[in-house]
Design an enzyme around this catalytic site. Sequence first.
Site, PDB file in Angstrom:
ATOM      1  N   LEU A   1       0.813  -1.208   0.000  1.00  0.00           N
ATOM      2  CA  LEU A   1       0.000   0.000   0.000  1.00  0.00           C
ATOM      3  C   LEU A   1       0.851   1.263   0.000  1.00  0.00           C
ATOM      4  O   LEU A   1       1.837   1.373   0.720  1.00  0.00           O
ATOM      5  CB  LEU A   1      -0.924   0.006   1.219  1.00  0.00           C
ATOM      6  CG  LEU A   1      -1.862  -1.201   1.370  1.00  0.00           C
ATOM      7  CD1 LEU A   1      -2.805  -0.974   2.540  1.00  0.00           C
ATOM      8  CD2 LEU A   1      -2.643  -1.470   0.082  1.00  0.00           C
TER       9      LEU A   1
ATOM     10  N   HIS B   1      -3.439   4.053  -2.287  1.00  0.00           N
ATOM     11  CA  HIS B   1      -4.318   3.077  -1.629  1.00  0.00           C
ATOM     12  C   HIS B   1      -4.931   3.661  -0.363  1.00  0.00           C
ATOM     13  O   HIS B   1      -6.110   3.435  -0.064  1.00  0.00           O
ATOM     14  CB  HIS B   1      -3.533   1.819  -1.254  1.00  0.00           C
ATOM     15  CG  HIS B   1      -2.999   1.050  -2.414  1.00  0.00           C
ATOM     16  ND1 HIS B   1      -1.652   0.977  -2.693  1.00  0.00           N
ATOM     17  CD2 HIS B   1      -3.610   0.311  -3.367  1.00  0.00           C
ATOM     18  CE1 HIS B   1      -1.461   0.225  -3.756  1.00  0.00           C
ATOM     19  NE2 HIS B   1      -2.632  -0.191  -4.189  1.00  0.00           N
TER      20      HIS B   1
ATOM     21  N   GLN C   1      -9.670  -0.430 -15.905  1.00  0.00           N
ATOM     22  CA  GLN C   1     -10.171  -1.313 -14.857  1.00  0.00           C
ATOM     23  C   GLN C   1     -11.473  -0.769 -14.278  1.00  0.00           C
ATOM     24  O   GLN C   1     -12.439  -1.516 -14.103  1.00  0.00           O
ATOM     25  CB  GLN C   1      -9.119  -1.460 -13.758  1.00  0.00           C
ATOM     26  CG  GLN C   1      -9.614  -2.173 -12.512  1.00  0.00           C
ATOM     27  CD  GLN C   1      -8.520  -2.325 -11.472  1.00  0.00           C
ATOM     28  OE1 GLN C   1      -7.695  -3.230 -11.577  1.00  0.00           O
ATOM     29  NE2 GLN C   1      -8.504  -1.455 -10.476  1.00  0.00           N
TER      30      GLN C   1
ATOM     31  N   SER D   1       2.468   0.943  -7.054  1.00  0.00           N
ATOM     32  CA  SER D   1       3.363   0.044  -6.324  1.00  0.00           C
ATOM     33  C   SER D   1       4.633  -0.229  -7.115  1.00  0.00           C
ATOM     34  O   SER D   1       5.683  -0.548  -6.534  1.00  0.00           O
ATOM     35  CB  SER D   1       2.645  -1.273  -6.013  1.00  0.00           C
ATOM     36  OG  SER D   1       1.507  -1.052  -5.213  1.00  0.00           O
TER      37      SER D   1
END
Length: 292
Positions: free
Chosen positions: A44, A48, A165, A198
Amino acid sequence: MSPPIPEVIGTIAELRDRLSLTTQNFAVAGADTRVVLVPTMGALHAGHLALARRARELGDTVVVSVFVNPLQFGAGEDLDQYPRTLDADVSALAELGVPYVFAPTAQEMYPDGAAETRVGAGPVGSLYEGAARPGHFDGMLTVVAKLINIVDPDAVVFGQKDAQQVHLIERMVAELNFRASVDVVPTVREEGGLALSSRNQYLDPVQRESARSLSAGLAAAASVASQGAPAALAAAHAVIDAQPLVKLDYLVVVHPQTFLPVDDDYRGPARMLVAALVGTTRLIDNVPLDIT
């Protein structure tokens, strides 16, 4: 006084028991509880945490899932190398008052091995990121559908950085009649504009500086969008193509409802998508365009 540490739950049955008990406790107190789900693959970062913070605004009971989903990794992708930092993730979520972290194993989520029943992303799922990562979106939608069915949330929260997404999830939720609403949080960026990911940790300082051309190119496109999609694309290319360390995969202007490329003479709302390799690190970003 330190905030309470989130309860880390590894099984579907235990999570459902906890959520059922929480709902009952709220009912005894004469109140309803809204359950909000934040699906993640862990490692995270501030992006996030912005999703978790938004979830806390939307509901009383927040579940952050941490699961590196093997179904959305193709051959040669970084499944084994994907960062796994559960202890640090839990500590960060404690600061936000998140009560539950759902961290199942692959065996728990897929007890019979790779799931034979999957959600298909359709034609849009084979474009852009789907063209570079065949099957990725089928795997992503399958695990999101499973998580929604497991948690049965009132709302589920995603970040705008992964625009394709988000589009596919919103379509799935609508077409499969899930009761959860989809809440989308604006992209969180580093100083200098690079979208948080990330995978940013794989960039060295020189690559990170070059990677900022992606957001700079998108900003340039937005500034001339009133002149049409071709002008927006040309402005973005001028910025991004000037960086030799950035290997552009795609740069496209899409319709926000269909996610298909717009015609040169299109007028209306749109979104520009970009993906590129910087060194060996694949990065994506996007920006809304007002092509008036």
